[in-house]
Write an enzyme that holds these catalytic residues in place. Sequence first.
Site, PDB file in Angstrom:
ATOM      1  N   ASP A   1      41.694  52.395  42.518  1.00  0.00           N
ATOM      2  CA  ASP A   1      42.761  51.893  43.093  1.00  0.00           C
ATOM      3  C   ASP A   1      44.167  52.843  42.947  1.00  0.00           C
ATOM      4  O   ASP A   1      44.442  53.563  41.547  1.00  0.00           O
ATOM      5  CB  ASP A   1      43.142  50.827  41.974  1.00  0.00           C
ATOM      6  CG  ASP A   1      44.430  50.194  41.909  1.00  0.00           C
ATOM      7  OD1 ASP A   1      45.490  50.931  42.445  1.00  0.00           O
ATOM      8  OD2 ASP A   1      44.661  48.642  41.167  1.00  0.00           O
TER       9      ASP A   1
ATOM     10  N   LYS B   1      41.361  46.818  36.414  1.00  0.00           N
ATOM     11  CA  LYS B   1      39.803  46.620  35.583  1.00  0.00           C
ATOM     12  C   LYS B   1      39.127  47.824  36.498  1.00  0.00           C
ATOM     13  O   LYS B   1      39.848  48.258  37.050  1.00  0.00           O
ATOM     14  CB  LYS B   1      39.481  44.597  36.177  1.00  0.00           C
ATOM     15  CG  LYS B   1      39.736  43.843  35.378  1.00  0.00           C
ATOM     16  CD  LYS B   1      38.278  44.200  34.225  1.00  0.00           C
ATOM     17  CE  LYS B   1      38.703  43.399  33.179  1.00  0.00           C
ATOM     18  NZ  LYS B   1      37.344  43.149  32.067  1.00  0.00           N
TER      19      LYS B   1
ATOM     20  N   TYR C   1      44.966  49.285  28.356  1.00  0.00           N
ATOM     21  CA  TYR C   1      44.841  48.216  29.428  1.00  0.00           C
ATOM     22  C   TYR C   1      45.239  49.216  30.753  1.00  0.00           C
ATOM     23  O   TYR C   1      46.779  50.051  30.972  1.00  0.00           O
ATOM     24  CB  TYR C   1      45.792  47.298  29.126  1.00  0.00           C
ATOM     25  CG  TYR C   1      45.288  46.971  31.210  1.00  0.00           C
ATOM     26  CD1 TYR C   1      44.387  45.707  31.633  1.00  0.00           C
ATOM     27  CD2 TYR C   1      47.029  47.174  31.978  1.00  0.00           C
ATOM     28  CE1 TYR C   1      44.489  45.718  32.565  1.00  0.00           C
ATOM     29  CE2 TYR C   1      46.791  46.344  32.847  1.00  0.00           C
ATOM     30  CZ  TYR C   1      45.118  45.916  33.842  1.00  0.00           C
ATOM     31  OH  TYR C   1      44.925  45.182  35.117  1.00  0.00           O
TER      32      TYR C   1
END
Length: 367
Positions: free
Chosen positions: A13, A233, A230
């Site tokens: 991504d 995902k 973070y």
Amino acid sequence: MAEKITLSVIKADVGGFVGHSSVHPALLARAASCMAQAKENGLLVDAHVTHVGDDINLVMTHRRGVDDDSIHKLSWDTFVSCTEEARRLKLYGAGQDLLADAFSGNVKGMGPGVAEMEFAERTSEPVIVFMADKTSPGAWNLPLYKIFADPFNTAGLVIDPRVHAGFRFEVLDLRDHKRIIFNCPEELYDMLVFIGAPGRYCIRTIWARESGMIAAASSTQRLSHIAGKYVGKDDPVLIVRCQSGLPAVGEVLEPFSRPHLVAGWMRGSHHGPLMPCSVEGATPSRFDGPPRVVGLGFQLAQGKLIGPQDFFADVAFDRARQLANEVADYLRSMGPFEPHRLPLEDMEYTTLPEVTKRLAGRFEDVK
Ligand code: 13P
Ligand code: 13P
Ligand code: MG
Ligand code: MG
């Protein structure tokens, strides 16, 4: 023996359009041009560029084996080039999955997800590339178990003499960085003790016991374990070979007809149903989801990718999508409560340390 072919699926991504929903066409065009150049200079035999949600997926064939430096560098450079485009368009989270400043020999551990396998192409070589968004590598455990170990899913386990001998499963412990191999069916109950906890144990590779053929390979990178905070995902990919001594195409697709719950969805911190969809339908929107899976079929012919066949575009998966939407309605009604929200230790985002610190003085001992 026939010259071996390597099938590499590498994804990242590098910027969402809009938010975390999809990939802008300009990035897909940039990736396609990088792939075309690599075909021209002979590095790749063939390539297909696609996406699921906000993840770009490079499906590549070549003759260089798995973990090859130049194939990994090509993927890294392609994602860097797409990131330039993402920055120009100010797309969301530009460069999100590129965790290092420079390439260092292998993209594993640097952010992108990788599934690769090398094999001698059979007389006919049907393969399916699965790609998921808004979830993590453990999402494949349940479908892989059904495909390769559950006779209620896979008729071939019972009635095909070449499939009847069963499969070997390589399972990784993502926390302690160990691996174990289970021989199934006889070690099924032992294996289920581990793979039923998909946040920690992941099926990485599966081989047919009768022929020794590699049957499946998944990506097992967890970005949160790499970056320590973070970073999105670890939307996973999976390659499955089909037919002639392996589960048939329809047996491989069958588990996705009943959406199972996976970790991911909004802010990587919620359980939700894994909804099968077409490439065109892979635009997670509601609460940034629900989590999606796309399944693309290819026939390999001297390494050429003949396809894709966008399997979940089929009407036979309409009911699965409907059920996923109903499950989504139900889970969403729980708002910030577990088990819709993930347990504290699995959340990608948390305000717990900050709120705990602020309220520390107000916690009193209970007699
Ligand atoms: P194979 O034995 O060639 O895999 O064919 C089985 C089949 O296609 C059943 O659907
Ligand atoms: P991705 O991991 O697909 O970028 O999604 C992140 C997110 O926070 C969705 O709400
Ligand atoms: Mg994203
Ligand atoms: Mg994603």
